[in-house]
Scaffold this active site. Sequence first.
Site: not given
Length: 381
Positions: A76, A171, A173, A176
């Site tokens: 990343k 977070d 979802k 992810n």
Amino acid sequence: GLHEFIKRIVSHPQLLYYIICLCNHIHFHIGNPKIVSFFSSAKPTDFDFLKVIGKGSFGKVFLAKRNHDGKYYAVKVLQKKVILNRKEQKHIMAERNVLLKNVKHPFLVGLHYSFQTTDKLYFVLDFINGGELFFHLQRERTFPEPRAKFYIAEMASALGYLHSLNIVYRDLKPENILLDHEGHIILTDFGLCKEGISQTDTTTTFCGTPEYLAPEVLRKQPYDNTVDWWCLGSVLYEMLFGLPPFYSRDTHEMYDNILHKPLAKRPGASSTAWSILQGLLEKDGTNRLGSRDDFNEIRAHSFFSSINWDDLEQKKIPPPFIPNVSSYCDISNFDPEFTEEMVPNSICWTQEHSIVNASVMEADDAFVGFSYAPPSDDSFL
């Protein structure tokens, strides 16, 4: 003691530079790789960046092969300038800190190295190539209840582990949530995690994905780790019925639904599934399932009566679906929108067009402590 000595060395870059030079000298003349591995760090030119496999607000994710051993990683790469302009450095450092802590859990992505150049940050992560849960859910619209239960159990285990470290994920979802090549859940993207939140602590930051925001987050009220159990309920609902529980194309209407609309019962789910959905999607966080004894409450629910949690966490339960993956570097489960994009040449270069070795000396004030290399034989040297 030794700890204080190391702290003093790290706080004086010039002194650290001389010590590393000395260690390199010892390594060259005496040949002791263990001395060097303690100080070693990765750098962009250690990798062959093969494909773009994802994009985000601050940068891109690449499939990369490590040159010296041919291992594949997801790297990343984030742009410092964008992070600083949006004042998001705290979230990035939180992600790095959480990644360092979660290496021991089977359903959380692992960090191998982190390093920086003058203009970029790099996370070297496990390459997980079974595809996003969102990718598979979009293709199949809904999952049968046993399959949804398996995924939710693995997610709950991961969230319970984070909570045990006083970390709220915030977070959850489908985007992810990845599947590995065997079909197990892997949670990624810890940029919105909040550290230092125990079951009795609260925070008020407004963040997360609109479809999954808990009522207390929308109201900007203090909240705790029970927001993760609300998100877990939202994901379970979407897996069973194809949409989040209070979804509307109109965001304001969706917010109003989350705050005020009762959970409407729908056909096609078992009574225990409805029971856990009602418990997880309780609008009052103080009465939500998990508010009293966190993960222990979740795992004890009758919805999971068929789950042996020890077997689950040791990956002894066969996944209900095995992704179609032909090799360690198979990218067929990633969106062609990403994988067909050209890998930029600048990925291994700074703005000054010189190859860099991103060591701890190159840290700037905004990202001090970002770089990480394990003190082990797994060295790039």
